[in-house]
Design an enzyme around this catalytic site. Structure first.
Site, PDB file in Angstrom:
ATOM      1  N   GLU A 264       0.832  -1.213   0.000  1.00 37.31           N
ATOM      2  CA  GLU A 264       0.000   0.000   0.000  1.00 37.31           C
ATOM      3  C   GLU A 264       0.866   1.263   0.000  1.00 37.31           C
ATOM      4  O   GLU A 264       0.448   2.302  -0.517  1.00 37.31           O
ATOM      5  CB  GLU A 264      -0.959  -0.001   1.194  1.00 37.31           C
ATOM      6  CG  GLU A 264      -1.909  -1.201   1.286  1.00 37.31           C
ATOM      7  CD  GLU A 264      -2.766  -1.434   0.050  1.00 37.31           C
ATOM      8  OE1 GLU A 264      -2.953  -0.501  -0.747  1.00 37.31           O
ATOM      9  OE2 GLU A 264      -3.209  -2.594  -0.144  1.00 37.31           O
ATOM     10  N   HIS A 267       1.347   2.253  -3.542  1.00 36.45           N
ATOM     11  CA  HIS A 267       0.202   3.050  -4.023  1.00 36.45           C
ATOM     12  C   HIS A 267       0.281   4.483  -3.476  1.00 36.45           C
ATOM     13  O   HIS A 267       0.048   5.459  -4.185  1.00 36.45           O
ATOM     14  CB  HIS A 267      -1.115   2.448  -3.511  1.00 36.45           C
ATOM     15  CG  HIS A 267      -1.564   1.212  -4.235  1.00 36.45           C
ATOM     16  ND1 HIS A 267      -1.741   1.169  -5.602  1.00 36.45           N
ATOM     17  CD2 HIS A 267      -1.913  -0.019  -3.780  1.00 36.45           C
ATOM     18  CE1 HIS A 267      -2.181  -0.038  -5.952  1.00 36.45           C
ATOM     19  NE2 HIS A 267      -2.292  -0.785  -4.864  1.00 36.45           N
ATOM     20  N   GLU A 293      -1.351  -0.370  -9.730  1.00 34.65           N
ATOM     21  CA  GLU A 293      -0.911  -1.667  -9.190  1.00 34.65           C
ATOM     22  C   GLU A 293       0.567  -1.899  -9.488  1.00 34.65           C
ATOM     23  O   GLU A 293       1.263  -2.562  -8.719  1.00 34.65           O
ATOM     24  CB  GLU A 293      -1.756  -2.811  -9.756  1.00 34.65           C
ATOM     25  CG  GLU A 293      -3.225  -2.800  -9.325  1.00 34.65           C
ATOM     26  CD  GLU A 293      -3.431  -2.867  -7.809  1.00 34.65           C
ATOM     27  OE1 GLU A 293      -2.561  -3.397  -7.093  1.00 34.65           O
ATOM     28  OE2 GLU A 293      -4.481  -2.368  -7.339  1.00 34.65           O
TER      29      GLU A 293
END
Lengths: 494, 494
Positions: A264, A267, A293
């Site tokens: 994460e 991201h 992604e």
């Protein structure tokens, strides 16, 4: 005024972005802190907001403004922004307001039900809600397909990765089929030769959280513009100025939460480094879900599970949890590069992960095209899991088709992004290595500045300025080439 | 359709309520979890939303619908709802959209600045932002005053407690002036006769939180429809379906966080028990800020600091933190009924609390009427603190006029609600005691059902169905009578 139509549009999109901010924060809260009785009111509030956003975006004036702005004297970035505005308008204007509201409502209901239905393995209950989601998504796909002259599934796919088609996916995934099962078998056989020692817990979740925060810091996460929290299904949400990532903790499994955090954080760094000067405009958004992604998998797989990074990580784990046999360097590296056939996609290693994605791609495509019904999912899931991974999910819905919240909000067409992202990540990491000869020793020393500067210059700072193909070609010298992913897997695992 | 105009209005107010939900949650997040870099974007998003709400509420059609609905065949609740709709419309239509947006923006900026300015004792920095807030609030007061034919301050006061005026307040607060300073002096002198033992910390904040949750449970807080979190300034936010209360922890002060929790639980139970069947309509809202404060003070002061309740609480504290001399029953009761002259309003006991409120009432009224300027506040604050409590706040801005976030969002006219609330609370508790002869023994046994049923039947379930005067008269047999507050203080402290 020279660019009055364009400027009018930027104000409209700025306004949309502000409403998007509220939607993002209320959505994040829904998955992290909202108590159960808030669900119905939250669902209605978010649906009301999505209707408002749809009304603003599809206002009659917008089409005229878009056409007029195209004639104005715009620079490259403005022209790219206009292209993205146009795409959003065209995608939105296809849908009636009632469908937008319904999609939001059935999605919230299905996700909310899932929270208790999954632990109870209650497929019937879940299927009832999912059927509503599928009904609405099929209607959406039909409208988009008619307008775009594409198949229904392709019309949805295009939302997440503009220009992507099932025909292209069938080539890419068809290629995977020719070598991945064989590679998987070889790697599993090879790894079975060595015995691995599993870390023995419990690992206090508070300490896991502290370790996660330390690694986020190491990876450049800006805590003045973001947070780490807990949710059942890890995600990266919020807005670029305030990025909210989540993980989940298991007292007996230290690395699962940690690699969730690293994923994460990939991201998050993309979001935190989108071009500040265009924020609020479509051109400042992340390029596509596949590129998003690619950043999380770049962090988690390309970087995070590299031997150099694992060696850097280990002393930090030992400092917090003490030494134990499993924390021998060789063993720790082997553990975190272990390939295993498992039920759960988000826990899957990078060799078996594509199997999970192809399985869902095939099922969701058939579902949207109307070739199968919701009732057919469990049997198909079982059949495909048997085929790809040799595992049965019969009657095991909770670890089968109910394992996560994909599909609950009707995001059909998203799944291929994961494997496209893995392919982009491998290609990008290869290009970064070529550009940065010191990369491996830099990583070993915990110096990530050159690597993140490279990502920022080649991906993050461009937002949606270029198409995905242009972005990747600019960064790596060629369009998507799945060979890098295969070579990466062979080099690391064979 | 018989009630088509009325029904049209209920749909509009339902929609407003949904946007209000998003504003409430994003606002709660701003005070609890938002990282600093999210502030500017959050401020813009909330301002955009407040403009939207203002546009919906002041749409040209609304006036016509309100007039037409008044001719329709409505039942009592619908008629009360129409009255509240009309009041909201009339209050909103006075303000231009630009002022609504500006108020939201300067308020967010001032609150955000306060977070770092208060610890730094930076009055100049804070004053710069506060001047903007005052400028906007004066303009708001001017517009409201002209339209309502009231003084500027009264025009704001009326927003929080409809029908309240400075003339009435001057009578109520004038009465306080005749006996409160004397009572305060007597109580302080009396209490100085006995030595008290202060609890010795540290008290782990995690355990304080657990204790707070236990007491919330005891007081009937519904955790399926709400949460407890942390913020610099405790508050009760969220929506009736999802009530968010906060407290703050100090490792050395166990009871401060706990009584914060009890206070906010009073607000929360009111929200959680507003009439479910009208939710989303103005008639389902809490009656006024004074009635809201009456509920929190009912919980914190009337109930929470009663000897019976303190005796119930003590074993729960000892169970979590162990025994110590300060936790002797007599000492513990004395500690929590201690009256002290202090700087901080939210930490003040109920005897000295009105002094804080009257001080601010006088300052904010003069500020809004244009009799003083922002620069004059510190000296006036110091003078009035000296007068009422014998304390100097010279150069001590952080514990003087910068101690909390009142005023930062331009909520001038709110302050009197606290002391009105204390008066209502005393009057209500007196009525409850008369209705429930077993009350004291019920409380001693931890049986709060009769008391909360009484509150629910007399206050909570009515929302805004009645005016404040009607509500209080129905519940207690008379309109606001400050004698109950005086008698309560004399009975408990003399």
């Amino acid at each position: 005024m020279e660019k009055q139509n364009y400027n009018h549009l930027t104000r409209t999109f700025q306004r949309l972005s502000r409403f998007g901010h509220l939607s993002a924060i209320a959505g994040w809260d829904m998955f992290t802190y909202m108590p159960p009785k808030g669900s119905a009111a939250r669902g209605e509030a978010l649906a009301e907001l999505s209707v408002l956003q749809h009304q603003i975006l599809t206002d009659k004036k917008i089409a005229t403004l878009l056409q007029a702005a195209a004639q104005e004297d715009l620079n490259d970035v403005e022209r790219a922004n206009l292209r993205e505005m146009t795409r959003r308008y065209q995608e939105a204007v296809l849908l009636p307001e009632s469908l937008v509201e319904e999609k939001s409502l059935v999605g919230t209901r299905c996700e909310h039900g899932w929270r208790t239905q999954r632990p109870a393995n209650d497929w019937q209950g879940f299927a009832t809600n999912l059927k509503e989601v599928v009904r609405v998504s099929r209607e959406e796909a039909r409208l988009r397909a008619e307008a775009k002259g594409k198949s229904r599934y392709d019309a949805l796919l295009d939302l997440y990765e503009p220009g992507m088609t099932s025909a292209k996916l069938d080539v890419l995934f068809g290629d995977l089929r020719t070598w991945l099962p064989d590679l998987l078998q070889k790697v599993v056989a090879k790894q079975s030769q060595r015995s691995m020692i599993t870390p023995v817990g419990p690992f206090a979740t508070g300490t896991q959280r502290e370790l996660g925060l330390e690694i986020m810091q190491l990876l450049g996460f800006d805590f003045d513009g973001g947070r780490l929290d807990v949710s059942a299904h890890p995600f990266c949400g919020g807005v670029p100025e305030d990025v909210r990532i989540t993980t989940r903790y298991d007292e007996n499994d230290l690395v699962s939460s940690l690699f969730g955090v690293i994923h994460e954080t990939g991201h998050a760094r993309y979001e935190q480094n989108l071009p500040r000067e265009w924020l609020g405009q479509p051109v400042a958004h992340a390029r596509s879900t596949a590129i998003h992604e690619s950043q999380s998998l770049f962090f988690e797989m390309q970087l995070g599970r590299s031997t150099a990074f694992l060696r850097l990580l280990l002393p930090k784990i030992i400092a917090r949890f003490g030494a134990q046999p499993a924390f021998d360097v060789q063993n720790f590296v082997a553990l975190n590069q272990r390939v295993e056939r498992g039920y759960i996609r988000v826990d899957a290693d990078e060799v078996s992960y594509p199997a999970h994605v192809v399985l869902r791609y095939e099922i969701e495509r058939a579902l949207i095209e109307g070739d199968i019904e919701v009732e057919d999912i469990p049997a198909l899931w079982d059949e495909k899991m048997q085929h790809w991974l040799g595992l049965s999910t019969k009657d095991n819905y909770r670890n089968g088709c109910m394992q996560d919240i994909h599909w609950t909000d009707g995001a059909f067409g998203y799944f291929p992004s994961y494997t496209l992202g893995a392919m982009y990540a491998a290609q990008l990491f290869n290009a970064a290595k070529r550009a940065l000869p010191q990369l491996e020793s830099d990583v070993a020393e915990g110096n990530f500045t050159p690597l993140f500067d490279w990502l920022s210059q080649n991906i993050w700072q461009h937002g949606s300025r270029f198409t995905t193909s242009q972005l990747i070609a600019n960064a790596t010298g060629e369009d998507l080439n799945p060979l890098y992913f295969r070579k990466h897997l062979e080099a690391r695992y064979l």
